[in-house]
Write a protein that holds these residues in place. Structure first.
Motif, PDB file in Angstrom:
ATOM      1  N   ALA A  51      55.824   0.801  31.877  1.00 47.51           N
ATOM      2  CA  ALA A  51      57.079   0.231  32.160  1.00 47.51           C
ATOM      3  C   ALA A  51      57.848   1.411  32.560  1.00 47.51           C
ATOM      4  O   ALA A  51      57.304   2.401  32.862  1.00 47.51           O
ATOM      5  CB  ALA A  51      57.641  -0.376  30.932  1.00 47.51           C
ATOM      6  N   ALA A 110      56.168   2.072  35.526  1.00 44.76           N
ATOM      7  CA  ALA A 110      55.991   0.811  36.121  1.00 44.76           C
ATOM      8  C   ALA A 110      55.159  -0.015  35.264  1.00 44.76           C
ATOM      9  O   ALA A 110      54.404   0.504  34.504  1.00 44.76           O
ATOM     10  CB  ALA A 110      55.201   1.025  37.330  1.00 44.76           C
ATOM     11  N   PRO A 111      55.216  -1.305  35.359  1.00 43.46           N
ATOM     12  CA  PRO A 111      54.407  -2.111  34.493  1.00 43.46           C
ATOM     13  C   PRO A 111      52.994  -1.919  34.858  1.00 43.46           C
ATOM     14  O   PRO A 111      52.632  -2.143  35.977  1.00 43.46           O
ATOM     15  CB  PRO A 111      54.828  -3.510  34.798  1.00 43.46           C
ATOM     16  CG  PRO A 111      55.744  -3.430  35.906  1.00 43.46           C
ATOM     17  CD  PRO A 111      56.007  -2.027  36.244  1.00 43.46           C
ATOM     18  N   LYS A 217      54.727  -0.753  28.488  1.00 44.24           N
ATOM     19  CA  LYS A 217      55.783  -1.743  28.670  1.00 44.24           C
ATOM     20  C   LYS A 217      57.141  -1.056  28.649  1.00 44.24           C
ATOM     21  O   LYS A 217      57.288   0.046  28.144  1.00 44.24           O
ATOM     22  CB  LYS A 217      55.745  -2.789  27.543  1.00 44.24           C
ATOM     23  CG  LYS A 217      54.411  -3.504  27.378  1.00 44.24           C
ATOM     24  CD  LYS A 217      54.170  -4.522  28.473  1.00 44.24           C
ATOM     25  CE  LYS A 217      52.859  -5.269  28.229  1.00 44.24           C
ATOM     26  NZ  LYS A 217      52.579  -6.243  29.294  1.00 44.24           N
ATOM     27  N   GLU A 218      58.136  -1.777  29.173  1.00 39.98           N
ATOM     28  CA  GLU A 218      59.490  -1.259  29.152  1.00 39.98           C
ATOM     29  C   GLU A 218      60.210  -1.734  27.899  1.00 39.98           C
ATOM     30  O   GLU A 218      59.958  -2.829  27.396  1.00 39.98           O
ATOM     31  CB  GLU A 218      60.252  -1.731  30.387  1.00 39.98           C
ATOM     32  CG  GLU A 218      61.662  -1.169  30.481  1.00 39.98           C
ATOM     33  CD  GLU A 218      62.382  -1.662  31.722  1.00 39.98           C
ATOM     34  OE1 GLU A 218      62.076  -2.783  32.166  1.00 39.98           O
ATOM     35  OE2 GLU A 218      63.254  -0.941  32.225  1.00 39.98           O
ATOM     36  N   ARG A 369      59.716  -3.246  39.056  1.00 41.81           N
ATOM     37  CA  ARG A 369      60.007  -4.143  37.936  1.00 41.81           C
ATOM     38  C   ARG A 369      60.954  -5.246  38.345  1.00 41.81           C
ATOM     39  O   ARG A 369      60.883  -6.360  37.861  1.00 41.81           O
ATOM     40  CB  ARG A 369      60.656  -3.336  36.814  1.00 41.81           C
ATOM     41  CG  ARG A 369      59.642  -2.762  35.934  1.00 41.81           C
ATOM     42  CD  ARG A 369      60.276  -2.119  34.749  1.00 41.81           C
ATOM     43  NE  ARG A 369      59.264  -1.391  34.061  1.00 41.81           N
ATOM     44  CZ  ARG A 369      58.303  -2.000  33.406  1.00 41.81           C
ATOM     45  NH1 ARG A 369      58.262  -3.300  33.345  1.00 41.81           N
ATOM     46  NH2 ARG A 369      57.367  -1.297  32.830  1.00 41.81           N
ATOM     47  N   GLU A 459      53.769  -9.521  35.652  1.00 40.77           N
ATOM     48  CA  GLU A 459      52.868  -8.592  34.982  1.00 40.77           C
ATOM     49  C   GLU A 459      51.697  -9.315  34.333  1.00 40.77           C
ATOM     50  O   GLU A 459      50.585  -8.793  34.276  1.00 40.77           O
ATOM     51  CB  GLU A 459      53.647  -7.802  33.927  1.00 40.77           C
ATOM     52  CG  GLU A 459      52.877  -6.658  33.329  1.00 40.77           C
ATOM     53  CD  GLU A 459      53.748  -5.770  32.471  1.00 40.77           C
ATOM     54  OE1 GLU A 459      53.192  -4.856  31.846  1.00 40.77           O
ATOM     55  OE2 GLU A 459      54.975  -5.992  32.424  1.00 40.77           O
TER      56      GLU A 459
END
Length: 503
Positions: A51, A110-111, A217-218, A369, A459
């Motif tokens: 993320a 980034a995912p 993940k973010e 995202r 995702e």
């Protein structure tokens, strides 16, 4: 993976009644994977999410690992039928026809679909262990940096402890290892907090000028983003304090005293550097979280922190050599044109390039995202025609063209799907041979992973495709009814277009 389950039956007219999906492309793609990772800078760790990744570590940030889009091996031969020659069958019907990692520097970019835990990633290096279940790798570039640290620190020891002789290089090597152990503690701080927030961590890597924690993940909130970024520099500050306390307990001018002093100063530098408010450093992640909290928009935070990071890169490029030359950083003033000046300029250029690249990758990952949710299996799926295994290819293509479909699904006598005809295989059959070739010889059996739900998006869709790499997938409704065929090449194309679109 989201599995719809069940096998559906085609409609009596030989189609499933669905509209065609996005552009056609033949090839054998690898599993789609957005990625981004962003490394921490030099002496310290950072977190690199899949993320948004945050970077930042002290000595010199490493260039973030770019996000990977699905990569099909393109088949140069142009299709000969409408089934394979209409690149954009249904323009306007799918937002992806026109149009998806950390990654931020420190904790994620980034995912990126999460790979099996413990599996060595590309370029992972030497596996050193799995603290908290997360693999720790030492990149080959680390050995170069360790040698450089050993040489530089050994020269300093020769002035402070000349009686050591050649043994000073063994002491210097110990310092290099201990310093990177401190970097690992910095990274583990990011990792522990990420796991506490249920954010999967792909791996920790110690590399040239620092380390990086690849978080998949973010963070869900700006508060968590701030904490996740701050714990790394905080642990470096704590270590600096610990080494200072230990240094007070030993006699100055001894090997233990010099080592503890060096580790105290290096951890202090790592913490201070990573707190600078620009991506991909930890401080940049913290600034992003603050702007995100104020504006309510993660993208606004990323843009602000990325541009500050770029300004920081320019400042490092110009300012670091000038400060060293003037002696403002504690050393002796240097003559312009000397070897030390050239070395300072080279190191400043490397560090500035890493910061600049990390900031740019953070922007790209944020754009990804933002557009990733637009990737929907239902919109990208091609309309399919069900045919029996002994159907000649020419007849199957005629049926597909008559019904406006762009894919073929081989079904059994009961109408249950068994395999998907590969587009690349169709292209490889000359037109004059198509009446004598049956579709069963060009089809790929449908495994569990190749049957996906039409409701998958973003995702989750990429994770599912990456778990089972294939060129085509059977897309089904929740009831098991055939919806169509999803080409990995179409997903790759939509992914790339999303990355190119402005926010």
């Amino acid at each position: 993976m989201d599995e719809s389950g069940g096998s559906g039956r085609p409609r009596s007219d030989g189609t499933d009644g669905r509209r065609p999906g996005a552009a056609a492309d033949s090839g054998h793609p690898e599993s789609p994977r957005p990625v981004d990772t962003a490394p921490d800078t030099a002496g310290a760790g950072g977190t690199e999410d899949t993320a948004p990744a945050r970077t930042g570590d002290a000595t010199t940030p490493q260039a973030p690992e770019p996000v990977e889009a699905p990569r099909p091996a393109a088949d140069p031969a142009p299709p000969a039928d409408r089934l394979t020659k209409t690149p954009h069958d249904t323009p306007g019907k799918s937002p992806h026809d026109t149009h998806p990692e950390f990654a931020h520097a420190t904790h994620g970019p980034a995912p990126k679909p999460t790979p099996p835990q413990g599996k060595k990633g590309p370029g992972g290096g030497l596996l050193m262990g799995r603290p908290f279940g997360v693999p720790v790798y030492v990149a080959p570039s680390w050995f170069l940096v360790a040698a450089l640290i050993t040489w530089v620190f050994g020269g300093q020891l020769d002035r402070v402890l000349p009686e050591l002789g050649a043994a000073r290089y063994l002491v210097s090597l110990f310092f290099a290892v201990a310093f990177y152990a401190s970097v690992l503690v910095h990274e583990l701080a990011h990792t522990v907090v990420a796991l506490r927030y249920k954010l999967p961590v792909r791996r920790i890597q110690l590399q040239f000028f620092g380390g990086v924690s690849e978080i998949e993940k973010e963070s869900e909130t700006p508060g968590r983003e701030f904490v996740l970024a701050f714990v790394g520099p905080l642990l470096s500050l704590v270590l600096s304090g610990v080494f200072y306390g230990a240094m007070r307990l030993v006699e100055p001018g001894t090997v233990p005293g010099v080592l503890l002093a060096g580790l105290m100063i290096s951890n202090l530098i790592v913490a201070a550097f990573n707190l600078l408010p620009g991506l991909p450093l930890d401080g940049g992640r913290m600034l992003r979280a603050v702007v995100w909290k104020i504006t309510g928009k993660p993208m606004s935070g990323t843009i602000a922190a990325a541009w500050v990071g770029r300004a920081l890169a320019i400042s490092v490029l110009i300012g670091l050599p000038l400060l060293n030359q003037s002696g403002a950083l504690g050393g002796e003033a240097q003559d312009i044109g000397g070897m030390d000046t050239v070395t300072d300029a080279l190191l400043a250029a490397i560090l500035a390039a890493i910061i600049w690249t990390g900031a740019g990758n953070s922007l790209r990952m944020a754009r990804l995202r933002e557009h990733l949710p637009e990737l929907r299996a239902r919109a990208l799926t091609r309309r399919a025609v069900p045919v029996e295994s002994n159907t000649p290819l020419s007849e199957a293509l005629r049926r597909a063209n008559d019904s406006g479909a762009r894919a073929l699904v081989v079904v059994d006598a009961d109408g249950d799907p068994m395999s998907v005809v590969r587009e690349a295989a169709i292209v490889g059959v000359p037109e004059h041979r198509r009446p004598w070739v049956t579709v069963s010889g060009l089809a790929q059996d449908i495994t569990e992973g190749m049957r996906i739900s039409a409701e998958l998006a973003g995702e989750e869709l990429l994770d599912t495709l990456r778990a089972t790499p294939a060129t085509e997938y059977l897309v089904v409704e929740a009831s098991g009814e055939i919806y169509g065929v999803l080409s990995a090449a179409d997903v790759e194309r939509a992914f790339v277009k999303a990355m190119a679109r402005p926010s």
